[in-house]
Design a protein around this motif. Sequence first.
Motif, PDB file in Angstrom:
ATOM      1  N   PRO A   9       0.828  -1.204   0.000  1.00 12.16           N
ATOM      2  CA  PRO A   9       0.000   0.000   0.000  1.00 12.16           C
ATOM      3  C   PRO A   9       0.859   1.249   0.000  1.00 12.16           C
ATOM      4  O   PRO A   9       1.992   1.224   0.480  1.00 12.16           O
ATOM      5  N   VAL A  10       0.336   2.324  -0.545  1.00 12.65           N
ATOM      6  CA  VAL A  10       1.069   3.580  -0.551  1.00 12.65           C
ATOM      7  C   VAL A  10       0.898   4.258   0.806  1.00 12.65           C
ATOM      8  O   VAL A  10      -0.033   3.967   1.557  1.00 12.65           O
ATOM      9  N   THR A  11       1.793   5.175   1.117  1.00 12.75           N
ATOM     10  CA  THR A  11       1.769   5.856   2.410  1.00 12.75           C
ATOM     11  C   THR A  11       0.632   6.867   2.462  1.00 12.75           C
ATOM     12  O   THR A  11       0.393   7.600   1.514  1.00 12.75           O
ATOM     13  N   ARG A  12      -0.053   6.907   3.580  1.00 10.19           N
ATOM     14  CA  ARG A  12      -1.131   7.877   3.798  1.00 10.19           C
ATOM     15  C   ARG A  12      -0.634   8.984   4.723  1.00 10.19           C
ATOM     16  O   ARG A  12       0.261   8.784   5.524  1.00 10.19           O
ATOM     17  N   GLU A  13      -1.253  10.134   4.590  1.00  9.12           N
ATOM     18  CA  GLU A  13      -0.931  11.267   5.462  1.00  9.12           C
ATOM     19  C   GLU A  13      -1.397  10.950   6.874  1.00  9.12           C
ATOM     20  O   GLU A  13      -2.512  10.457   7.068  1.00  9.12           O
ATOM     21  N   ALA A  14      -0.580  11.249   7.865  1.00  6.64           N
ATOM     22  CA  ALA A  14      -0.926  10.942   9.254  1.00  6.64           C
ATOM     23  C   ALA A  14      -2.154  11.714   9.725  1.00  6.64           C
ATOM     24  O   ALA A  14      -2.992  11.189  10.452  1.00  6.64           O
ATOM     25  N   GLY A  15      -2.298  12.971   9.321  1.00  9.31           N
ATOM     26  CA  GLY A  15      -3.409  13.802   9.784  1.00  9.31           C
ATOM     27  C   GLY A  15      -4.730  13.499   9.113  1.00  9.31           C
ATOM     28  O   GLY A  15      -5.788  13.855   9.627  1.00  9.31           O
ATOM     29  N   THR A  16      -4.699  12.859   7.950  1.00  6.55           N
ATOM     30  CA  THR A  16      -5.934  12.569   7.214  1.00  6.55           C
ATOM     31  C   THR A  16      -5.922  11.113   6.733  1.00  6.55           C
ATOM     32  O   THR A  16      -5.837  10.845   5.534  1.00  6.55           O
ATOM     33  N   PRO A  17      -6.015  10.149   7.647  1.00  5.36           N
ATOM     34  CA  PRO A  17      -5.878   8.747   7.262  1.00  5.36           C
ATOM     35  C   PRO A  17      -7.000   8.216   6.383  1.00  5.36           C
ATOM     36  O   PRO A  17      -6.831   7.195   5.723  1.00  5.36           O
ATOM     37  N   LEU A  18      -8.140   8.903   6.342  1.00  6.40           N
ATOM     38  CA  LEU A  18      -9.254   8.428   5.524  1.00  6.40           C
ATOM     39  C   LEU A  18      -9.261   9.018   4.117  1.00  6.40           C
ATOM     40  O   LEU A  18     -10.021   8.568   3.262  1.00  6.40           O
ATOM     41  N   ASP A  19      -8.436  10.030   3.869  1.00  5.12           N
ATOM     42  CA  ASP A  19      -8.348  10.606   2.530  1.00  5.12           C
ATOM     43  C   ASP A  19      -7.489   9.714   1.639  1.00  5.12           C
ATOM     44  O   ASP A  19      -6.551   9.070   2.105  1.00  5.12           O
ATOM     45  N   PRO A  20      -7.797   9.689   0.337  1.00  2.00           N
ATOM     46  CA  PRO A  20      -6.935   8.913  -0.559  1.00  2.00           C
ATOM     47  C   PRO A  20      -5.508   9.445  -0.515  1.00  2.00           C
ATOM     48  O   PRO A  20      -5.287  10.652  -0.365  1.00  2.00           O
ATOM     49  N   PRO A  21      -4.526   8.572  -0.657  1.00  5.52           N
ATOM     50  CA  PRO A  21      -3.133   9.031  -0.673  1.00  5.52           C
ATOM     51  C   PRO A  21      -2.881  10.012  -1.821  1.00  5.52           C
ATOM     52  O   PRO A  21      -3.485   9.912  -2.892  1.00  5.52           O
ATOM     53  N   ALA A  22      -1.968  10.951  -1.600  1.00  7.71           N
ATOM     54  CA  ALA A  22      -1.620  11.939  -2.631  1.00  7.71           C
ATOM     55  C   ALA A  22      -1.090  11.252  -3.887  1.00  7.71           C
ATOM     56  O   ALA A  22      -1.291  11.745  -5.003  1.00  7.71           O
ATOM     57  N   GLU A  23      -0.454  10.107  -3.737  1.00 12.15           N
ATOM     58  CA  GLU A  23       0.064   9.351  -4.886  1.00 12.15           C
ATOM     59  C   GLU A  23      -1.068   8.971  -5.837  1.00 12.15           C
ATOM     60  O   GLU A  23      -0.901   8.974  -7.053  1.00 12.15           O
ATOM     61  N   TYR A  24      -2.248   8.671  -5.301  1.00 12.29           N
ATOM     62  CA  TYR A  24      -3.384   8.309  -6.151  1.00 12.29           C
ATOM     63  C   TYR A  24      -3.857   9.496  -6.984  1.00 12.29           C
ATOM     64  O   TYR A  24      -4.277   9.336  -8.122  1.00 12.29           O
ATOM     65  N   THR A  25      -3.765  10.693  -6.430  1.00 11.06           N
ATOM     66  CA  THR A  25      -4.136  11.889  -7.187  1.00 11.06           C
ATOM     67  C   THR A  25      -3.208  12.055  -8.381  1.00 11.06           C
ATOM     68  O   THR A  25      -3.652  12.300  -9.502  1.00 11.06           O
ATOM     69  N   ARG A  26      -1.916  11.886  -8.148  1.00 12.99           N
ATOM     70  CA  ARG A  26      -0.953  11.988  -9.238  1.00 12.99           C
ATOM     71  C   ARG A  26      -1.213  10.914 -10.294  1.00 12.99           C
ATOM     72  O   ARG A  26      -1.232  11.184 -11.491  1.00 12.99           O
ATOM     73  N   LEU A  27      -1.449   9.693  -9.845  1.00 10.15           N
ATOM     74  CA  LEU A  27      -1.712   8.604 -10.793  1.00 10.15           C
ATOM     75  C   LEU A  27      -2.994   8.854 -11.574  1.00 10.15           C
ATOM     76  O   LEU A  27      -3.055   8.579 -12.772  1.00 10.15           O
TER      77      LEU A  27
END
Length: 92
Positions: A9-27
Amino acid sequence: MTEALINQPVTREAGTPLDPPAEYTRLREDQPIVEVRFPNGSTGWLVTRFEEGSQVFTDPRLSARRPAPAPRHPPRARSPRPAKTPPSTPAS
């Protein structure tokens, strides 16, 4: 040139664990369909946009069902079994 596989799995932001990872936005913007590697070493495909996902889920060529493997040897023809005859009665 082949791109490196995205490790899951890709790393998630600590402050927003339920938001999609930023890597998914780029992809989603750059590569809506990308090959990924899972922690056990197997690979798969990640689809990040609705349009491509709809195509994937409705394409009959893409399925988790695998056809049964062909037999190694053709099945042998069975010889017919002889019909059972009723037991004979002793002559009196």
